[in-house]
Enzyme design. Structure first.
Site, PDB file in Angstrom:
ATOM      1  N   GLU A  64       0.830  -1.211   0.000  1.00 41.27           N
ATOM      2  CA  GLU A  64       0.000   0.000   0.000  1.00 41.27           C
ATOM      3  C   GLU A  64       0.865   1.261   0.000  1.00 41.27           C
ATOM      4  O   GLU A  64       0.566   2.244  -0.698  1.00 41.27           O
ATOM      5  CB  GLU A  64      -0.926   0.000   1.229  1.00 41.27           C
ATOM      6  CG  GLU A  64      -1.855   1.207   1.251  1.00 41.27           C
ATOM      7  CD  GLU A  64      -2.669   1.302   2.531  1.00 41.27           C
ATOM      8  OE1 GLU A  64      -3.066   0.261   3.079  1.00 41.27           O
ATOM      9  OE2 GLU A  64      -2.889   2.432   2.988  1.00 41.27           O
TER      10      GLU A  64
ATOM     11  N   SER B   5       0.098  -9.833   6.721  1.00 39.30           N
ATOM     12  CA  SER B   5      -1.078  -8.977   6.898  1.00 39.30           C
ATOM     13  C   SER B   5      -0.748  -7.910   7.942  1.00 39.30           C
ATOM     14  O   SER B   5      -0.663  -8.198   9.141  1.00 39.30           O
ATOM     15  CB  SER B   5      -2.274  -9.818   7.356  1.00 39.30           C
ATOM     16  OG  SER B   5      -3.262  -8.980   7.904  1.00 39.30           O
TER      17      SER B   5
END
Ligand code: SF4
Length: 349
Positions: free
Chosen positions: A133, A229
């Protein structure tokens, strides 16, 4: 007289698990497979969860890290984490029909980055180096964005004009740690501008609030999620910081080490935003088999946010109207759009 042993129990966090952005991304791959057949190429793991990725692979998704690994003219899905504009350009150059599954809340941060760069701000992006991201957001304005990976990075930051500096953040950080970094930035740059609304998303914040509540009573907190994650890893850290004597990240029930449960009466159980509930169910069964019979739900928030599927799935990609672009698709507004449920069942093998 013997004192009765306290009953072993599980505190189950609510909310936990899949968020609206993950649900939308996984549904997008499934819909594309259904609509166009296999293979559907997916750049990067669609969401950071091993089980989800393996399940979609079995259905015909092929995961790649670079667009040059995709045969020309194929369909390429972009993951929920978002990409830099250069990736859209590369895909267009290879005549790929792209479907952009970037979470609308990540797209919102991209738009903020573009807007502040256009207004000639220096942008301090709080996030973890190397995370997909962060790479995508940084690519929106590489000359204007500086990554700040925690308070220790603050001292060495250089900006052009201290009156035109703004901070933004990755969506999946620890809320408390991010505020520490923001405080350090405000001390260094008293005229620092803040983003118009929180970049750390509702799902990250809600899961962290819930895990803090578990940490008040549980001697062991289990977070179901994969190691890559970010939001799941943060939840383990938040549980420990909130006082849980132990907290562990596990992919599934196979990851539990029985020695963790020695002397533990109360186990807290939750899952990251990319982990499907079927994995939590497996852990619950395991715990039941090991004497943790009572399950109590600890609810700290209601979630009803859902997002519409990517716009490219609403028309035929192979009907001579290829949706490839030189920039990200406009996509839905960042606000909630109630077109499908975010609490659907995860893909089943
Ligand atoms: Fe979107 Fe937040 Fe889910 Fe990431 S964790 S996909 S930003 S809703």
């Amino acid at each position: 007289m013997n004192t009765p042993k306290p009953r072993k129990r599980v505190l189950l966090a609510a909310p936990r698990g899949w968020c609206a952005g993950v649900d939308r991304a996984v549904q997008a791959v499934e819909k594309a497979l259904e609509q166009y057949g296999a293979p559907i190429y997916v750049r990067h793991e669609i969401v950071h969860n091993t089980y989800v990725v393996r399940t979609l692979e079995k259905k015909g998704a092929i995961f790649v890290e670079r667009t040059d690994q995709v045969p020309e003219g194929s369909i390429l899905m972009l993951s929920a984490h978002g990409v830099a504009p250069s990736v859209h350009a590369e895909a267009a150059g290879r005549n790929l029909a792209t479907i952009d599954a970037t979470c609308p809340l990540v797209t919102k941060v991209h738009r903020e980055a573009v807007r502040f760069a256009n207004e000639d701000y220096d942008i301090l992006l709080i996030g973890h180096e190397g995370h997909e991201e962060v790479i995508g957001t940084s690519g929106e304005a590489p000359d204007r964005i500086t990554l700040v990976d925690g308070p220790d990075d603050v001292t060495n930051i250089q900006v052009r004009d201290e009156s035109k500096v703004v901070w933004l953040s990755q969506t999946t950080l620890s809320v408390d740690e991010t505020m520490e970094t923001v405080d350090a930035l405000k001390t260094r740059f008293p005229r620092l501008t803040s983003p118009p609304s929180d970049d750390i998303c509702y799902a990250t914040q809600n899961r962290q609030t819930a895990v803090k509540k578990l940490a008040e009573e549980a001697e062991l907190v289990l977070v179901v999620g994969s190691r890559n994650s970010s939001n799941s890893v943060r939840m383990v850290e938040v549980a420990r910081d909130a006082g849980a004597p132990a907290a562990q990240l596990i992919d599934n029930a196979d990851g539990i080490d029985e020695t963790w449960l020695k002397g533990v009466t109360t186990v807290g159980l939750t899952s990251g935003a990319s982990a499907p509930d079927v994995l939590v169910d497996g852990v619950l069964h395991w715990l039941t088999d090991h004497g943790y019979q009572d399950v109590e739900t600890v609810k700290t928030a209601d979630e009803s946010i859902t997002f519409a599927l990517p716009r490219e799935l609403r028309h035929d990609l192979r009907a001579g109207n290829p949706p490839h672009t030189t920039g990200p698709a406009p996509g839905p507004a960042p606000g909630p759009v109630a077109t499908h449920s975010a609490t659907r069942h995860p893909p089943q093998e």
